[in-house]
Scaffold this active site. Sequence first.
Site, PDB file in Angstrom:
ATOM      1  N   ARG A  43       7.854 -15.102  17.000  1.00  0.00           N
ATOM      2  CA  ARG A  43       7.859 -15.537  18.405  1.00  0.00           C
ATOM      3  C   ARG A  43       8.865 -16.662  18.592  1.00  0.00           C
ATOM      4  O   ARG A  43       9.261 -17.338  17.645  1.00  0.00           O
ATOM      5  CB  ARG A  43       6.471 -16.021  18.840  1.00  0.00           C
ATOM      6  CG  ARG A  43       5.933 -17.249  18.089  1.00  0.00           C
ATOM      7  CD  ARG A  43       6.132 -18.546  18.814  1.00  0.00           C
ATOM      8  NE  ARG A  43       5.716 -19.689  18.007  1.00  0.00           N
ATOM      9  CZ  ARG A  43       6.541 -20.405  17.279  1.00  0.00           C
ATOM     10  NH1 ARG A  43       7.824 -20.091  17.205  1.00  0.00           N
ATOM     11  NH2 ARG A  43       6.114 -21.440  16.590  1.00  0.00           N
ATOM     12  N   GLU A  49       5.868 -27.685  23.086  1.00  0.00           N
ATOM     13  CA  GLU A  49       5.947 -27.855  21.629  1.00  0.00           C
ATOM     14  C   GLU A  49       5.030 -28.973  21.141  1.00  0.00           C
ATOM     15  O   GLU A  49       4.979 -30.053  21.742  1.00  0.00           O
ATOM     16  CB  GLU A  49       7.400 -28.184  21.257  1.00  0.00           C
ATOM     17  CG  GLU A  49       7.875 -27.528  20.007  1.00  0.00           C
ATOM     18  CD  GLU A  49       7.875 -26.000  20.099  1.00  0.00           C
ATOM     19  OE1 GLU A  49       6.916 -25.376  19.599  1.00  0.00           O
ATOM     20  OE2 GLU A  49       8.823 -25.446  20.656  1.00  0.00           O
ATOM     21  N   HIS A  50       4.331 -28.678  20.050  1.00  0.00           N
ATOM     22  CA  HIS A  50       3.406 -29.640  19.432  1.00  0.00           C
ATOM     23  C   HIS A  50       2.320 -30.078  20.402  1.00  0.00           C
ATOM     24  O   HIS A  50       1.935 -31.254  20.424  1.00  0.00           O
ATOM     25  CB  HIS A  50       4.169 -30.864  18.898  1.00  0.00           C
ATOM     26  CG  HIS A  50       4.915 -30.576  17.628  1.00  0.00           C
ATOM     27  ND1 HIS A  50       4.308 -30.498  16.396  1.00  0.00           N
ATOM     28  CD2 HIS A  50       6.222 -30.314  17.414  1.00  0.00           C
ATOM     29  CE1 HIS A  50       5.213 -30.214  15.471  1.00  0.00           C
ATOM     30  NE2 HIS A  50       6.395 -30.083  16.061  1.00  0.00           N
ATOM     31  N   GLY A 150      11.033 -21.962  12.487  1.00  0.00           N
ATOM     32  CA  GLY A 150      10.410 -22.123  13.805  1.00  0.00           C
ATOM     33  C   GLY A 150      10.220 -20.841  14.595  1.00  0.00           C
ATOM     34  O   GLY A 150       9.865 -20.889  15.774  1.00  0.00           O
ATOM     35  N   SER A 152       8.117 -18.542  13.440  1.00  0.00           N
ATOM     36  CA  SER A 152       6.761 -18.140  13.104  1.00  0.00           C
ATOM     37  C   SER A 152       6.646 -16.962  12.144  1.00  0.00           C
ATOM     38  O   SER A 152       5.776 -16.107  12.296  1.00  0.00           O
ATOM     39  CB  SER A 152       6.056 -17.788  14.421  1.00  0.00           C
ATOM     40  OG  SER A 152       4.774 -18.224  14.354  1.00  0.00           O
ATOM     41  N   SER A 153       7.534 -16.963  11.137  1.00  0.00           N
ATOM     42  CA  SER A 153       7.431 -15.914  10.119  1.00  0.00           C
ATOM     43  C   SER A 153       6.115 -16.041   9.365  1.00  0.00           C
ATOM     44  O   SER A 153       5.503 -15.039   8.979  1.00  0.00           O
ATOM     45  CB  SER A 153       8.610 -16.000   9.147  1.00  0.00           C
ATOM     46  OG  SER A 153       8.566 -17.195   8.399  1.00  0.00           O
ATOM     47  N   ASP A 197       0.948 -19.468  17.608  1.00  0.00           N
ATOM     48  CA  ASP A 197       1.735 -18.418  16.941  1.00  0.00           C
ATOM     49  C   ASP A 197       0.935 -17.132  16.794  1.00  0.00           C
ATOM     50  O   ASP A 197       1.433 -16.033  17.044  1.00  0.00           O
ATOM     51  CB  ASP A 197       2.192 -18.898  15.557  1.00  0.00           C
ATOM     52  CG  ASP A 197       2.971 -20.199  15.638  1.00  0.00           C
ATOM     53  OD1 ASP A 197       3.340 -20.590  16.756  1.00  0.00           O
ATOM     54  OD2 ASP A 197       3.189 -20.827  14.586  1.00  0.00           O
ATOM     55  N   ASN A 240      10.260 -25.710   5.481  1.00  0.00           N
ATOM     56  CA  ASN A 240       8.947 -25.084   5.257  1.00  0.00           C
ATOM     57  C   ASN A 240       7.878 -26.122   5.563  1.00  0.00           C
ATOM     58  O   ASN A 240       7.818 -27.180   4.939  1.00  0.00           O
ATOM     59  CB  ASN A 240       8.813 -24.569   3.820  1.00  0.00           C
ATOM     60  CG  ASN A 240       7.415 -24.002   3.577  1.00  0.00           C
ATOM     61  OD1 ASN A 240       6.594 -24.618   2.919  1.00  0.00           O
ATOM     62  ND2 ASN A 240       7.116 -22.864   4.145  1.00  0.00           N
ATOM     63  N   LYS A 241       7.047 -25.793   6.548  1.00  0.00           N
ATOM     64  CA  LYS A 241       6.084 -26.757   7.076  1.00  0.00           C
ATOM     65  C   LYS A 241       5.032 -27.183   6.064  1.00  0.00           C
ATOM     66  O   LYS A 241       4.508 -28.303   6.138  1.00  0.00           O
ATOM     67  CB  LYS A 241       5.392 -26.108   8.268  1.00  0.00           C
ATOM     68  CG  LYS A 241       5.293 -26.981   9.441  1.00  0.00           C
ATOM     69  CD  LYS A 241       4.748 -26.227  10.617  1.00  0.00           C
ATOM     70  CE  LYS A 241       3.700 -25.257  10.179  1.00  0.00           C
ATOM     71  NZ  LYS A 241       3.585 -24.039  10.875  1.00  0.00           N
TER      72      LYS A 241
HETATM   73  P1  ADP Z   1       8.084 -20.417  10.036  1.00  0.00           P
HETATM   74  O1  ADP Z   1       8.563 -21.422  11.049  1.00  0.00           O
HETATM   75  O2  ADP Z   1       9.079 -19.340   9.791  1.00  0.00           O
HETATM   76  O3  ADP Z   1       6.711 -19.927  10.334  1.00  0.00           O
HETATM   77  P2  ADP Z   1       6.816 -21.795   7.816  1.00  0.00           P
HETATM   78  O4  ADP Z   1       7.290 -23.040   7.152  1.00  0.00           O
HETATM   79  O5  ADP Z   1       5.577 -21.914   8.619  1.00  0.00           O
HETATM   80  O6  ADP Z   1       8.029 -21.268   8.682  1.00  0.00           O
HETATM   81  O7  ADP Z   1       6.549 -20.654   6.712  1.00  0.00           O
HETATM   82  C1  ADP Z   1       7.499 -19.721   6.251  1.00  0.00           C
HETATM   83  C2  ADP Z   1       7.057 -19.083   4.938  1.00  0.00           C
HETATM   84  O8  ADP Z   1       6.498 -17.768   5.182  1.00  0.00           O
HETATM   85  C3  ADP Z   1       8.208 -18.818   3.974  1.00  0.00           C
HETATM   86  O9  ADP Z   1       8.563 -19.958   3.212  1.00  0.00           O
HETATM   87  C4  ADP Z   1       7.642 -17.686   3.100  1.00  0.00           C
HETATM   88  O10 ADP Z   1       6.785 -18.197   2.104  1.00  0.00           O
HETATM   89  C5  ADP Z   1       6.784 -16.895   4.101  1.00  0.00           C
HETATM   90  N1  ADP Z   1       7.567 -15.728   4.587  1.00  0.00           N
HETATM   91  C6  ADP Z   1       8.252 -15.628   5.739  1.00  0.00           C
HETATM   92  N2  ADP Z   1       8.867 -14.410   5.853  1.00  0.00           N
HETATM   93  C7  ADP Z   1       8.552 -13.730   4.733  1.00  0.00           C
HETATM   94  C8  ADP Z   1       8.859 -12.412   4.222  1.00  0.00           C
HETATM   95  N3  ADP Z   1       9.642 -11.552   4.881  1.00  0.00           N
HETATM   96  N4  ADP Z   1       8.340 -12.055   3.025  1.00  0.00           N
HETATM   97  C9  ADP Z   1       7.564 -12.912   2.347  1.00  0.00           C
HETATM   98  N5  ADP Z   1       7.228 -14.134   2.751  1.00  0.00           N
HETATM   99  C10 ADP Z   1       7.713 -14.561   3.929  1.00  0.00           C
HETATM  100  P1  NG1 Z   2       6.077 -22.984  13.397  1.00  0.00           P
HETATM  101  O1  NG1 Z   2       6.366 -23.914  12.318  1.00  0.00           O
HETATM  102  O2  NG1 Z   2       7.194 -22.822  14.297  1.00  0.00           O
HETATM  103  O3  NG1 Z   2       5.539 -21.683  12.884  1.00  0.00           O
HETATM  104  C1  NG1 Z   2       4.085 -24.676  14.242  1.00  0.00           C
HETATM  105  C2  NG1 Z   2       2.586 -24.363  14.448  1.00  0.00           C
HETATM  106  C3  NG1 Z   2       2.252 -24.091  15.917  1.00  0.00           C
HETATM  107  C4  NG1 Z   2       2.763 -25.211  16.803  1.00  0.00           C
HETATM  108  C5  NG1 Z   2       4.262 -25.439  16.514  1.00  0.00           C
HETATM  109  C6  NG1 Z   2       4.831 -26.602  17.295  1.00  0.00           C
HETATM  110  C7  NG1 Z   2       1.302 -23.156  12.735  1.00  0.00           C
HETATM  111  C8  NG1 Z   2       0.982 -21.854  12.139  1.00  0.00           C
HETATM  112  N1  NG1 Z   2       2.203 -23.164  13.708  1.00  0.00           N
HETATM  113  O4  NG1 Z   2       4.873 -23.534  14.389  1.00  0.00           O
HETATM  114  O5  NG1 Z   2       0.840 -23.953  16.052  1.00  0.00           O
HETATM  115  O6  NG1 Z   2       2.014 -26.385  16.642  1.00  0.00           O
HETATM  116  O7  NG1 Z   2       4.494 -25.698  15.130  1.00  0.00           O
HETATM  117  O8  NG1 Z   2       4.714 -26.386  18.665  1.00  0.00           O
HETATM  118  O9  NG1 Z   2       0.763 -24.172  12.312  1.00  0.00           O
HETATM  119 MG    MG Z   3       4.980 -21.087  10.489  1.00  0.00          MG
END
Ligand code: ADP
Ligand code: NG1
Ligand code: MG
Length: 421
Positions: A43, A49-50, A150, A152-153, A197, A240-241
């Site tokens: 998404r 945000e936040h 960001g 939301s993978s 997300d 990576n959060k």
């Molecule tokens: P995002 O903002 O993309 O949600 P996060 O920091 O919350 O970032 O988490 C991303 C993590 O999700 C990656 O470091 C990885 O561990 C996992 N991830 C994302 N895409 C994939 C994928 N295609 N296959 C396996 N793991 C994935």
């Molecule tokens: P990202 O890091 O973009 O997946 C995170 C939080 C959201 C929201 C946003 C900031 C998770 C799974 N996602 O998103 O809930 O707080 O940051 O608006 O914790």
């Molecule tokens: Mg995330």
Amino acid sequence: MLKVQYDTHKPDKKLNNRLNILASHFRSNFRQTPSFFVRVPGRVNLIGEHIDYCGYSVCPMAIEHDILVAISKSDEDELQLINIDDKYPNYEHKGLRKIKNLRLDENHTGPSWHKYFLCGVKGALEVIPEEHIPKGLLTVVWGNIPPNAGLSSSSALVSAALLATVHICQYKMSKEDMATVSAKAETYIGTQGGGMDQAIAFLGKAGSAKLIKFNPLCAFDVALPKNAVFVIAHSLVDHNKASNSYFNTRVLECRFAAQICQILETSLDELKVISNVLHYRTQKFKLKQRALHVFQEAARVAMFQEICELEDMDESTQLCQLGNLMTKSHQSLKNLYECSHPRIDTLVTKAIESGAFGARLTGAGWGGFVIAITTAEKVNDFMESLKSAFYYNNEELRNTDFSNTIFKTEPKEGAGIIMSS
Ligand code: ADP
Ligand code: NG1
Ligand code: MG
């Protein structure tokens, strides 16, 4: 032929090709065909945000990029997890039911990818009655959402694991319940996020952004101006959060601010005094400025939605006003919430100089993507101009593969199950 349940759109040619590749990996690894596939989109958050973890409404839309999962039952008591992308190592867990009691947040350098998948399986096992659960599961994952940026993978992965497990157990859950369970499940990784997300992952609709409200969770269509086009561009700084405490510290600051206001029945002005004391003592928590961001950002979301609804406003005024709100949101994230990054700030400035009505970081920040608003007529020139101003201008970024770095995006469908028949 593939048949989609749960959402309404048919897989297009591109998705069909990816599903065929996924199915062939499944067959070569497990010597059987998958029972079905799950698709969960990433998404982009337009504004808000936040503030989801404080209970305020947000305005995201689901995007084309997604996580796909192929799944079938296994006769062994196990979870087998394969990723087509070899940067993510395969994983095997002996004892499917044991996943329910796993601790997943014990890591110091950031979690392995499979732990996000386990979060979704654990969340499902917590709600599904024992008699529905098969002996074991075989799964293959394939995603194309730029990670740690960001979009939301992580939530797409957790939600895809949850949906695949729930569906193979033939357990019935509403999309709202699925989103709520998935949001709780993702906190097992160690981050105390809100539910934005997972909500948009399940409730997203093609053609419309969503106003997501919490407690209780519901989603309303936000019709974007017809001529508006959103472009998202990667700062090429990953974050990576779950690998550090930046995100959780912000959540904590907001909770402290809310509790102090409640306990002392205090106003924001009074909170200024309290937060100054706390800041002085600890040098860590900045309650007043975090709370200020949250209140003002919540107001900006309400204004954004109102402007989208003003049908008799001329479109260029509408786009200017939406753009201004987005840019103000960014300034607040940079100055009050302190979750931006110098490279993101440059990208926002360059986007506005390249003709966008407004731009802001999207997602948690500290790196990742920027979203900019422009029009259908201007979008190609805008993207070329931004490439020159930001990427070509920087030796480190010049040779970027632009296909997943800067692209137009429009609201896409939420999570779906695709049957192979
Ligand atoms: P995002 O903002 O993309 O949600 P996060 O920091 O919350 O970032 O988490 C991303 C993590 O999700 C990656 O470091 C990885 O561990 C996992 N991830 C994302 N895409 C994939 C994928 N295609 N296959 C396996 N793991 C994935
Ligand atoms: P990202 O890091 O973009 O997946 C995170 C939080 C959201 C929201 C946003 C900031 C998770 C799974 N996602 O998103 O809930 O707080 O940051 O608006 O914790
Ligand atoms: Mg995330």
